[in-house]
Motif scaffolding. Structure first.
Motif, PDB file in Angstrom:
ATOM      1  N   ILE A   1       0.852  -1.167  -0.018  1.00 42.42           N
ATOM      2  CA  ILE A   1       0.057  -0.214   0.071  1.00 42.42           C
ATOM      3  C   ILE A   1       0.839   1.269   0.104  1.00 42.42           C
ATOM      4  CG2 ILE A   1      -2.021  -1.033   1.064  1.00 42.42           C
ATOM      5  CD1 ILE A   1      -0.885  -0.008   3.659  1.00 42.42           C
ATOM      6  N   TYR A   2       0.289   2.521  -0.383  1.00 45.18           N
ATOM      7  CA  TYR A   2       1.019   3.644  -0.814  1.00 45.18           C
ATOM      8  C   TYR A   2       0.481   4.730   0.054  1.00 45.18           C
ATOM      9  CZ  TYR A   2       3.071   0.704  -4.329  1.00 45.18           C
ATOM     10  OH  TYR A   2       3.770  -0.524  -4.601  1.00 45.18           O
ATOM     11  N   LYS A   3       1.303   5.751   0.444  1.00 41.30           N
ATOM     12  CA  LYS A   3       0.809   6.977   1.192  1.00 41.30           C
ATOM     13  C   LYS A   3       1.273   8.002   0.465  1.00 41.30           C
ATOM     14  CE  LYS A   3      -0.749   9.252   4.786  1.00 41.30           C
ATOM     15  NZ  LYS A   3      -1.804  10.028   4.369  1.00 41.30           N
ATOM     16  N   TYR A   4       0.446   8.708   0.021  1.00 41.29           N
ATOM     17  CA  TYR A   4       1.045   9.859  -0.700  1.00 41.29           C
ATOM     18  C   TYR A   4       1.248  11.074   0.161  1.00 41.29           C
ATOM     19  CZ  TYR A   4      -0.250   7.903  -5.197  1.00 41.29           C
ATOM     20  OH  TYR A   4      -0.294   7.037  -6.320  1.00 41.29           O
TER      21      TYR A   4
ATOM     22  N   MET B   1      -3.979  11.023  -7.815  1.00 43.75           N
ATOM     23  CA  MET B   1      -3.414  10.983  -6.408  1.00 43.75           C
ATOM     24  C   MET B   1      -2.125  11.852  -6.127  1.00 43.75           C
ATOM     25  SD  MET B   1      -5.461   8.893  -4.584  1.00 43.75           S
ATOM     26  CE  MET B   1      -4.527   8.450  -3.217  1.00 43.75           C
TER      27      MET B   1
ATOM     28  N   SER C   1      -1.075   6.936  -9.620  1.00 39.31           N
ATOM     29  CA  SER C   1      -2.106   7.621 -10.240  1.00 39.31           C
ATOM     30  C   SER C   1      -1.778   8.873 -10.341  1.00 39.31           C
ATOM     31  CB  SER C   1      -3.265   7.413  -9.025  1.00 39.31           C
ATOM     32  OG  SER C   1      -4.124   8.513  -9.466  1.00 39.31           O
TER      33      SER C   1
ATOM     34  N   SER D   1      -3.242   3.996  -0.581  1.00 42.20           N
ATOM     35  CA  SER D   1      -3.598   3.909  -2.100  1.00 42.20           C
ATOM     36  C   SER D   1      -3.034   2.526  -2.275  1.00 42.20           C
ATOM     37  CB  SER D   1      -3.254   4.937  -3.091  1.00 42.20           C
ATOM     38  OG  SER D   1      -3.572   4.428  -4.489  1.00 42.20           O
ATOM     39  N   ARG D   2      -3.778   1.747  -3.436  1.00 46.72           N
ATOM     40  CA  ARG D   2      -3.121   0.638  -3.930  1.00 46.72           C
ATOM     41  C   ARG D   2      -2.202   0.840  -4.775  1.00 46.72           C
ATOM     42  NH1 ARG D   2      -6.263  -4.521  -3.390  1.00 46.72           N
ATOM     43  NH2 ARG D   2      -7.882  -4.191  -1.892  1.00 46.72           N
ATOM     44  N   THR D   3      -2.404   1.924  -5.574  1.00 44.70           N
ATOM     45  CA  THR D   3      -1.638   2.212  -6.539  1.00 44.70           C
ATOM     46  C   THR D   3      -0.523   3.350  -6.224  1.00 44.70           C
ATOM     47  OG1 THR D   3      -3.080   4.015  -7.746  1.00 44.70           O
ATOM     48  CG2 THR D   3      -3.231   1.591  -8.357  1.00 44.70           C
ATOM     49  N   LYS D   4       0.519   3.184  -7.192  1.00 38.54           N
ATOM     50  CA  LYS D   4       1.611   4.067  -6.771  1.00 38.54           C
ATOM     51  C   LYS D   4       1.948   5.141  -8.025  1.00 38.54           C
ATOM     52  CE  LYS D   4       5.522   1.213  -8.462  1.00 38.54           C
ATOM     53  NZ  LYS D   4       6.594   0.517  -8.238  1.00 38.54           N
TER      54      LYS D   4
ATOM     55  N   TYR E   1      -2.461  14.892  -3.818  1.00 31.64           N
ATOM     56  CA  TYR E   1      -2.147  14.587  -2.275  1.00 31.64           C
ATOM     57  C   TYR E   1      -0.730  14.487  -2.250  1.00 31.64           C
ATOM     58  CZ  TYR E   1      -6.824  12.707  -1.752  1.00 31.64           C
ATOM     59  OH  TYR E   1      -8.210  12.869  -1.538  1.00 31.64           O
TER      60      TYR E   1
ATOM     61  N   CYS F   1      -5.714   8.087   4.832  1.00 30.78           N
ATOM     62  CA  CYS F   1      -5.703   7.391   3.365  1.00 30.78           C
ATOM     63  C   CYS F   1      -4.569   6.694   3.041  1.00 30.78           C
ATOM     64  CB  CYS F   1      -6.296   8.387   2.580  1.00 30.78           C
ATOM     65  SG  CYS F   1      -7.844   9.136   3.220  1.00 30.78           S
TER      66      CYS F   1
END
Length: 185
Positions: free
Chosen positions: A89-92, A168, A165, A160-163, A172, A158
């Motif tokens: 998982i990713y955090k922006y 995103m 986007s 994200s499943r994608t890095k 963010y 929050c």
């Protein structure tokens, strides 16, 4: 073109409710030439870019409040069955002093919904507290009050499943100036 990372224009036209001419015009202004056929495939990057250029907001769908929406282990398991458990998982993050500090000291910030930049996120007015089972379809005023009270004490973090986007990164990560951190499972 990789078919996993592309979308047909006819799907884009339906989803965004726009004409093929409009899409061609927008892409031309952005410096991209695409074939003017509904079956033409475009990269997901171009699709996200088109949505940004058109200032597209997804239609708001009302959420109906009932006991089935309460998060329980069985609800969580159904979501996991439907979408799977991501391997990472990713955090922006925006490049601020606080975000660097949170990574350095390994903590997460949980923002209040009232601090969100999107007025539709966690907005009580978008939730229907109508009792669908009653003949008069009465409102659950007590549930509405409890929900509003709980939302004042809620913090949200929050992921994200994608890095990759574009949206995103834009929203963010300070318009692509930020960074992401990730966790592996």
């Amino acid at each position: 073109m990789n078919t996993n990372n592309s979308i047909r224009l006819n799907k884009v036209l339906r989803e965004l409710n726009i004409s093929l001419d409009k899409v061609i015009t927008v892409f031309s202004k952005l410096g991209y030439e695409i074939e003017a056929r509904p079956t033409t495939k475009i990269d997901l990057y171009l699709y996200e870019l088109l949505k940004i250029e058109l200032k597209y907001d997804a239609p708001v769908k009302p959420v109906f409040f009932n006991d089935n929406l309460i998060t329980t282990p069985s609800v969580i398991n159904k979501v996991r069955e439907k979408f799977g458990i991501p391997k990472s998982i990713y955090k922006y993050y925006s490049p601020t002093e606080y975000s660097f500090e949170s990574v350095q000291y390994k903590y997460l910030y949980f923002a209040k919904p009232s601090d969100f930049n999107d007025p539709f996120d966690c907005n009580n007015n978008l939730i229907s507290f109508i009792n669908e089972n009653s003949k008069n379809k009465t409102r659950h005023k007590s549930k509405e009050k409890k929900f509003a009270k709980k939302m004042k004490n809620v913090g949200i973090c929050c992921f994200s499943r994608t890095k990759d986007s574009v949206l995103m990164w834009s929203h963010y990560a300070s318009k692509h100036k930020g960074y992401i951190s990730f966790a592996f499972y």
